[in-house]
Scaffold this motif. Structure first.
Motif, PDB file in Angstrom:
ATOM      1  N   UNK A 183       0.492  -0.962  -0.066  1.00  0.00           N
ATOM      2  CA  UNK A 183      -0.021  -0.134  -0.360  1.00  0.00           C
ATOM      3  C   UNK A 183       0.920   1.082  -0.334  1.00  0.00           C
ATOM      4  N   UNK A 184       0.841   2.177  -0.651  1.00  0.00           N
ATOM      5  CA  UNK A 184       1.259   3.321  -1.463  1.00  0.00           C
ATOM      6  C   UNK A 184       0.332   4.608  -1.255  1.00  0.00           C
ATOM      7  N   UNK A 185       1.074   5.720  -0.626  1.00  0.00           N
ATOM      8  CA  UNK A 185       0.336   6.809  -0.813  1.00  0.00           C
ATOM      9  C   UNK A 185       0.820   8.018  -1.631  1.00  0.00           C
ATOM     10  N   UNK A 186       0.635   8.384  -2.959  1.00  0.00           N
ATOM     11  CA  UNK A 186       1.108   9.463  -3.633  1.00  0.00           C
ATOM     12  C   UNK A 186      -0.260  10.714  -3.667  1.00  0.00           C
ATOM     13  N   UNK A 187       0.319  11.446  -2.933  1.00  0.00           N
ATOM     14  CA  UNK A 187      -0.616  12.393  -3.047  1.00  0.00           C
ATOM     15  C   UNK A 187      -1.711  12.464  -2.580  1.00  0.00           C
ATOM     16  N   UNK A 188      -2.558  12.636  -3.010  1.00  0.00           N
ATOM     17  CA  UNK A 188      -4.387  12.469  -2.579  1.00  0.00           C
ATOM     18  C   UNK A 188      -4.942  10.868  -3.533  1.00  0.00           C
ATOM     19  N   UNK A 189      -3.891   9.934  -4.346  1.00  0.00           N
ATOM     20  CA  UNK A 189      -4.521   9.062  -4.819  1.00  0.00           C
ATOM     21  C   UNK A 189      -3.984   7.659  -3.724  1.00  0.00           C
ATOM     22  N   UNK A 190      -3.952   6.552  -3.207  1.00  0.00           N
ATOM     23  CA  UNK A 190      -3.149   5.839  -3.138  1.00  0.00           C
ATOM     24  C   UNK A 190      -3.120   4.242  -4.150  1.00  0.00           C
ATOM     25  N   UNK A 191      -2.229   4.276  -3.550  1.00  0.00           N
ATOM     26  CA  UNK A 191      -2.124   2.132  -4.295  1.00  0.00           C
ATOM     27  C   UNK A 191      -1.801   1.144  -4.271  1.00  0.00           C
ATOM     28  N   UNK A 192      -2.600   0.417  -4.167  1.00  0.00           N
ATOM     29  CA  UNK A 192      -3.181  -1.022  -4.013  1.00  0.00           C
ATOM     30  C   UNK A 192      -2.226  -1.649  -4.513  1.00  0.00           C
ATOM     31  N   UNK A 193      -1.446  -2.893  -4.381  1.00  0.00           N
ATOM     32  CA  UNK A 193      -1.424  -4.194  -4.658  1.00  0.00           C
ATOM     33  C   UNK A 193      -1.654  -5.380  -3.982  1.00  0.00           C
TER      34      UNK A 193
END
Length: 396
Positions: free
Chosen positions: A131-141
């Motif tokens: 789980x990574x956060x790029x600004x206002x976006x979450x990216x989940x694998x």
């Protein structure tokens, strides 16, 4: 996640995704592979006006725009989805993709300002859960799993989820999980879907974790069968133990990181103002994944013990076979000794009779009166002597 006003975004370029020396205008996108079905996706949703989807977007399983928890539009292409989302204030887009092409991911990246590293991960797949956060976006694998009854093995799929203030993008690289069921469930509970993209993320997490339950049951059944085969002495059981152990390693890699990911999400409840209902929802998912992770750890330990027991049983069987061979060799040696002893005893009178049967003229015993009794006595003495010697040595 707070709602934001959507405005047309400036076009971004991603030169790291193109071959060196090739401009974006010259770089033709890869032809999109025809998805097989797509798996668990059912027929693709048609556009709201009945027009077919863009042929260049065959990876789009479903794209919809929601407002207040209800579907207000099913655009026919990614571009139409972008336009409809801009036209609907307070709306949310949910785009589902199955093995998308590079062109489709670039389009999504330019529209939703997705980070280049997340796009590269989604394009290449074979990522570990994170789980990574790029600004206002979450990216989940996520790593989904399903149990295949016929071959009795675990099939793993990969799911990438982009969660923004007003959008959810799912990218599947495998048959699992069945996101069409997740979408249907969310659409049947508009009050939950109205909570926004975070609610969709938690529903996806719940579907992935719930999908582990049949896998756990199937693996438990396999382990029970393996234990029976081990004590039955099945010669193929070692290979099955090894293959199932490798699957449990993959299963462990899929479940163990989820525990930390979910606890990380729970730690951000206060900071990001997560709805209380979603908080309870996520805690329940965290409990389930913790239980599953513990079960998987137990499976690995059990398989290790079973493998050790199987090795011990195989060693004992080999020792028993070697002991049987040694006993057979000992018995055979005893028989050989008996045969040799009797052969030696019978050889003595044969030797005496052979000598006296040569009938030479000058043999002193030929004309001796006691010659015959002497020869018989000599044979008897030699045979008895050999018999006593062999008997004392336990050859007879």
């Amino acid at each position: 996640m707070s709602e934001r006003r959507r405005t047309p975004r400036p076009t971004r370029r991603y030169p790291w995704l193109r071959p060196a020396g090739v401009s974006r205008a010259d770089a033709a996108p890869r032809p999109a592979p025809a998805p097989p079905g797509p798996p668990h996706g059912g027929p693709r949703a048609a556009s709201a006006d009945g027009t077919p989807r863009d042929l260049d977007e065959r990876s789009v399983v479903d794209a919809a725009v929601y407002r207040d928890g209800r579907r207000v539009g099913t655009p026919g292409s990614l571009a139409a989805t972008y336009r409809r989302l801009r036209e609907e204030p307070g709306a949310m887009a949910w785009i589902g993709l199955y093995r998308p092409t590079e062109a489709e991911l670039l389009s999504l990246a330019e529209e939703f300002d997705l980070h280049k590293l997340a796009i590269e991960d989604a394009m290449e797949a074979h990522q570990r859960p994170k789980l990574e956060r790029y600004g206002e976006t979450l990216f989940v694998v996520l790593r989904a799993a399903r149990y295949l009854d016929a071959p009795e093995e675990v099939d793993f799929g990969e799911l990438h989820v982009f969660v923004g203030p007003d959008f959810v993008i799912t990218v599947r690289h495998g048959a699992a999980p069945d996101l069409s069921a997740v979408r249907a469930r969310m659409e049947s509970t508009p009050e939950l879907l109205a909570l926004g993209p975070e609610a969709v993320l938690y529903a996806i997490l719940d579907a992935v974790v719930d999908g582990y339950a049949p896998v756990v049951a199937g693996v438990q059944n396999d382990i029970d069968e393996i234990e029976t085969e081990v004590f039955r002495g099945d010669p193929e059981v070692s290979r099955r133990i090894y293959e199932l152990s490798r699957e449990m390693v993959e299963f462990q890699r899929a479940t163990r990181p989820l525990v930390g990911m979910l606890h990380g999400l729970m730690a951000g409840f206060d900071k990001y103002g997560t709805d209380e209902e979603l908080q309870r929802y996520l805690r329940d998912v965290a409990d389930h994944v913790t239980h599953t992770s513990e079960r998987v750890d137990g499976f690995r330990s059990a398989l290790t013990d079973i493998l050790a027991v199987n090795a011990t049983l195989v060693t004992q069987q080999q020792n028993a076979e070697m002991r049987a061979l040694a006993e057979a060799g000992f018995e055979q040696n005893e028989e050989v000794k008996k045969i040799s002893a009797w052969a030696a005893i019978l050889f003595a009178p044969t030797l005496v009779g052979t000598i006296y049967g040569m009938n030479f003229t000058h043999m002193p015993e030929l004309r001796w009166v006691w010659g015959y009794p002497f020869a018989i006595l000599l044979m008897a003495v030699v045979c008895v002597s050999l018999y006593v010697i062999f008997k004392r040595r336990d050859w007879l």
